[in-house]
Design a protein around this motif. Structure first.
Motif, short mmCIF file in Angstrom:
data_model
loop_
_atom_site.label_atom_id
_atom_site.label_comp_id
_atom_site.label_asym_id
_atom_site.label_seq_id
_atom_site.Cartn_x
_atom_site.Cartn_y
_atom_site.Cartn_z
N GLU A 1 -3.91 8.60 0.34
CA GLU A 1 -4.77 7.68 1.15
C GLU A 1 -4.08 6.93 2.09
O GLU A 1 -2.87 6.32 1.52
CB GLU A 1 -5.69 7.02 0.09
CG GLU A 1 -6.57 5.92 0.64
CD GLU A 1 -7.30 5.19 -0.41
OE1 GLU A 1 -7.60 3.96 0.07
OE2 GLU A 1 -7.25 5.79 -1.61
N GLY A 2 -4.54 6.62 3.19
CA GLY A 2 -3.78 5.55 4.28
C GLY A 2 -2.75 6.02 4.70
O GLY A 2 -1.65 5.10 5.45
N LEU B 1 -6.13 1.86 -7.35
CA LEU B 1 -5.72 3.23 -7.21
C LEU B 1 -5.40 3.54 -8.92
O LEU B 1 -5.09 2.57 -9.57
CB LEU B 1 -4.42 3.55 -6.55
CG LEU B 1 -4.28 3.33 -5.05
CD1 LEU B 1 -3.18 3.27 -4.60
CD2 LEU B 1 -5.32 4.53 -4.28
N SER C 1 0.77 -1.29 -0.06
CA SER C 1 -0.01 -0.10 -0.09
C SER C 1 0.86 1.23 0.01
O SER C 1 0.43 2.22 -0.64
CB SER C 1 -0.93 0.06 1.11
OG SER C 1 -1.64 -1.01 1.08
N TRP D 1 -3.82 -2.10 -8.64
CA TRP D 1 -4.78 -3.28 -7.70
C TRP D 1 -3.69 -3.42 -6.34
O TRP D 1 -2.96 -4.48 -6.67
CB TRP D 1 -5.31 -4.35 -8.33
CG TRP D 1 -6.17 -3.89 -9.41
CD1 TRP D 1 -6.14 -2.93 -10.48
CD2 TRP D 1 -7.53 -4.55 -9.53
NE1 TRP D 1 -7.36 -3.14 -11.04
CE2 TRP D 1 -8.07 -3.99 -10.78
CE3 TRP D 1 -8.11 -5.71 -8.92
CZ2 TRP D 1 -9.22 -4.37 -11.14
CZ3 TRP D 1 -9.29 -6.23 -9.41
CH2 TRP D 1 -10.04 -5.41 -10.52
N ASP D 2 -4.00 -2.91 -5.22
CA ASP D 2 -3.20 -3.08 -3.98
C ASP D 2 -4.00 -4.26 -3.32
O ASP D 2 -5.07 -4.14 -2.74
CB ASP D 2 -3.34 -1.93 -3.18
CG ASP D 2 -2.95 -1.83 -1.91
OD1 ASP D 2 -2.04 -3.04 -1.66
OD2 ASP D 2 -2.88 -1.05 -1.18
N ASN E 1 0.61 3.89 -2.91
CA ASN E 1 0.24 5.18 -2.85
C ASN E 1 1.54 6.22 -3.23
O ASN E 1 1.06 7.19 -3.82
CB ASN E 1 0.07 5.53 -1.19
CG ASN E 1 -1.22 4.76 -0.67
OD1 ASN E 1 -2.09 4.41 -1.44
ND2 ASN E 1 -1.10 4.77 0.64
N ARG F 1 -7.64 -2.76 -2.85
CA ARG F 1 -7.99 -1.18 -3.01
C ARG F 1 -7.45 -0.94 -4.50
O ARG F 1 -6.40 -1.54 -5.03
CB ARG F 1 -6.94 -0.22 -2.27
CG ARG F 1 -7.34 -0.25 -0.89
CD ARG F 1 -6.36 0.48 -0.02
NE ARG F 1 -5.11 0.74 -0.55
CZ ARG F 1 -4.23 1.96 -0.77
NH1 ARG F 1 -4.93 3.10 -0.70
NH2 ARG F 1 -3.08 1.84 -1.29
N THR G 1 -4.56 -4.02 4.51
CA THR G 1 -5.64 -3.74 3.39
C THR G 1 -6.49 -4.99 3.36
O THR G 1 -6.11 -6.19 3.55
CB THR G 1 -4.90 -3.95 1.97
OG1 THR G 1 -3.80 -2.88 1.74
CG2 THR G 1 -5.91 -3.87 0.77
#
Length: 187
Positions: A28-29, A42, A17, A64-65, A21, A40, A36
Motif C-alpha cells: 500500500e502506498g 496495518l 508509512s 498504527w501509522d 509498509n 492508517r 498520511t
C-alpha cells in the motif's frame, strides 16, 4: 491470539508509512510521497512471537501509522489509548526533526506512562542519504531509548530484524502482564 497495538509516530516526511509498509509487507502506498491523513492501521500476524510460555498461538500486531502533521494533534489522545508500544521515526538529515522528537516522546511515551523499553527510536535514512553509524546526538531523556539506523536501501534485513526484536520485547511485556493478572486472580 495475543494482540498488540504499536504506534508509528514522528514528524511529517520522516518515513513512518514506508517503515510500517515494509515491516507489515504491505504494498500500500508504494510510489511517491503522500502524507498520511490522520491514521492508517496495518496488521501483521507473527506466529513466532506469541508462543512464549505455551500460551496462545502467535500474535497479531496492529501497526498504527499516525500522520505527522500537527493539525492531527487533537486526535492523539484517541490514538494513544491502549497502545502497547511507540516507534518514533525521524529523518536524521533534517535538523527540525531532531528538535521535534522530544515532543513526540513526551506526548506518546512519558504522558502515557509507558516504559522506555516500550519505545523504539528510528533514524530513517531516505534513499541516497549517508548512514552514520553513531547516529544523531541524543539528549536526555532520549539517550535512554533504543535507537536503530534504518536504511531500506542498504540493510533491509537488519532493519526487519531490529523491528522483530522490538516486537518480541513488547509481546514479552504483554505476556508478563497477563501472567501477573492471572496470578492475582488465583491468589
Amino acid at each position: 491470539m495475543l494482540r498488540a497495538k504499536i504506534l508509528f509516530v514522528g514528524p511529517s516526511e520522516a518515513g513512518k508509512s514506508v517503515l510500517a509498509n515494509f515491516v507489515s509487507e504491505s504494498a500500500e502506498g508504494a510510489g511517491g510521497y503522500v502524507p498520511t491523513q490522520g491514521l492508517r492501521i496495518l496488521e501483521l500476524e507473527t506466529p513466532e512471537l506469541g508462543a512464549g510460555g505455551g500460551k496462545g498461538a502467535g500474535c497479531r500486531l496492529e501497526l498504527w501509522d499516525c500522520g505527522g502533521d500537527p493539525k492531527f494533534e487533537s486526535c492523539w489522545p484517541a490514538l494513544m489509548k491502549d497502545a502497547h508500544g511507540v516507534v518514533i521515526v525521524f529523518n536524521p538529515d533534517l535538523r527540525s526533526h531532531l528538535k521535534e522528537i522530544e515532543t513526540w516522546y513526551s506526548c506518546f511515551v512519558q504522558q502515557q506512562q509507558l516504559l522506555d523499553s516500550q519505545c523504539l527510536l528510528v533514524a530513517h535514512h531516505k534513499p541516497g542519504s549517508a548512514v552514520e553509524s553513531e547516529g544523531p546526538f541524543k539528549a536526555a531523556p532520549l539517550n535512554k531509548l533504543k535507537l536503530i539506523q534504518s536504511s531500506l536501501e542498504e540493510d533491509p534485513e537488519d532493519v526487519r530484524m531490529e523491528f522483530m526484536k522490538y516486537f518480541k520485547s513488547i509481546v514479552n511485556l504483554l505476556n508478563e502482564s497477563r501472567d501477573r493478572e492471572e496470578m492475582s486472580i488465583i491468589t
